[in-house]
Design an enzyme around this catalytic site. Sequence first.
Site, PDB file in Angstrom:
ATOM      1  N   LYS A 159       6.301  13.272 -13.290  1.00  0.00           N
ATOM      2  CA  LYS A 159       5.272  13.805 -14.208  1.00  0.00           C
ATOM      3  C   LYS A 159       5.041  12.755 -15.290  1.00  0.00           C
ATOM      4  O   LYS A 159       5.626  12.806 -16.381  1.00  0.00           O
ATOM      5  CB  LYS A 159       5.765  15.145 -14.770  1.00  0.00           C
ATOM      6  CG  LYS A 159       4.656  16.043 -15.281  1.00  0.00           C
ATOM      7  CD  LYS A 159       5.164  17.449 -15.476  1.00  0.00           C
ATOM      8  CE  LYS A 159       4.240  18.292 -16.321  1.00  0.00           C
ATOM      9  NZ  LYS A 159       2.924  18.570 -15.752  1.00  0.00           N
TER      10      LYS A 159
HETATM   11  C1  LIG Z   1      -0.459  18.015 -11.232  1.00  0.00           C
HETATM   12  C2  LIG Z   1       0.347  19.266 -11.340  1.00  0.00           C
HETATM   13  N1  LIG Z   1       0.637  19.959 -10.237  1.00  0.00           N
HETATM   14  C3  LIG Z   1       1.350  21.098 -10.282  1.00  0.00           C
HETATM   15  C4  LIG Z   1       1.807  21.608 -11.490  1.00  0.00           C
HETATM   16  C5  LIG Z   1       2.607  22.870 -11.505  1.00  0.00           C
HETATM   17  O1  LIG Z   1       3.948  22.586 -11.804  1.00  0.00           O
HETATM   18  P1  LIG Z   1       4.867  23.596 -12.609  1.00  0.00           P
HETATM   19  O2  LIG Z   1       4.872  24.849 -11.846  1.00  0.00           O
HETATM   20  O3  LIG Z   1       6.193  22.938 -12.649  1.00  0.00           O
HETATM   21  O4  LIG Z   1       4.254  23.757 -13.959  1.00  0.00           O
HETATM   22  C6  LIG Z   1       1.528  20.918 -12.656  1.00  0.00           C
HETATM   23  C7  LIG Z   1       2.008  21.399 -13.953  1.00  0.00           C
HETATM   24  O5  LIG Z   1       3.009  20.953 -14.438  1.00  0.00           O
HETATM   25  C8  LIG Z   1       0.792  19.728 -12.589  1.00  0.00           C
HETATM   26  O6  LIG Z   1       0.500  19.044 -13.694  1.00  0.00           O
END
Ligand SMILES: Cc1ncc(COP(=O)(O)O)c(C=O)c1O
Length: 323
Positions: A159
């Site tokens: 991330k």
């Molecule tokens: C690109 C992306 N995909 C998926 C998610 C969903 O991830 P999470 O459930 O850990 O928030 C997020 C959010 O964090 C994201 O930024």
Amino acid sequence: MAFPKSEFIWMNGKLVPWDEATVHVGTHALHYGSSVFEGIRAYGTPRGPALFCLDPHVDRLMSSAKMYKMPLPFPREEIRAAIVQVVRINGLASCYVRPIAFRGFGGFSLDPRKCPVEVAIFAFEWGKYLGPEALEQGVDVGVSSWRRMAPDTFPAMAKVGGQYVNSQFVAMEANDHGYNEGIALDINGYVSEGSGENIFVIVDGTIYTPPVGSSILRGVTRMAALTLAGEMGYPIIQQNIPREMLYAADEIFFTGTAAEITPIRSVDRVQIGSGKRGPITKKLQGEFFAIVEGRATDRYGWLTYVNDVPAQKIALRAAVPAE
Ligand SMILES: Cc1ncc(COP(=O)(O)O)c(C=O)c1O
């Protein structure tokens, strides 16, 4: 609407007033996106605020930093404790927490490793990401002309701040076309994910979701939805999803910390199923919210009750600066 500021931000080991948590314009991350971050929700429960899946989020932050060769100047446990502290000290009943580690000021080389790593954690009140009615009524989405990154361009599993320029293009295009959100395809043309959400597609009672190899972020809410769907006995398949499977689906939903579990009622203006939240989505949503709001047994240990963490465990390096 004014941004719902909270009182204190944890910055590099100290609690500072919200307005004083600032950086220099030469900050490397501002120019080149050199940051790793998380988004975590704390839900209001009868026992006070509870962070949802705190440890998986902290683990993903550590893993993003490792992939990005960014040694964090604070140990994992101190960052974890600081997240709890920020929710507690700001007296927030429920909130969104944003921990971020970034390369600070130290030159403009594209090898960022000479720049100091800074860490900040802040929290603020936040409502429903895709609008107040989205959870019941569902959202309208469009497949984006912007693809997710090819596997050998950016590390999708990390991330990293800079990667969110791609998400911004997806989100802007979707909004310009009158959609609530966009869906990006992967480099091979298979369904990947939303700009900030994972996606699930239900056909004939089976739940499909793209695999990690489709350039998705391995979402924490995705893991929770897979766990609950497994518990309910639905068949689950992680496989490449062709675009047309979206139009043929009985139900589709997004998962994400921000979006929680949000039904999708149309894709590219094609109605999905009955055009309303489907029964499996509703069941998963119901169980998810029952757990995170403390109304059902937390059988997977997803909740960290902020007020239950002993005070000495959340002691910080420095106290609030004296007036
Ligand atoms: C690109 C992306 N995909 C998926 C998610 C969903 O991830 P999470 O459930 O850990 O928030 C997020 C959010 O964090 C994201 O930024």
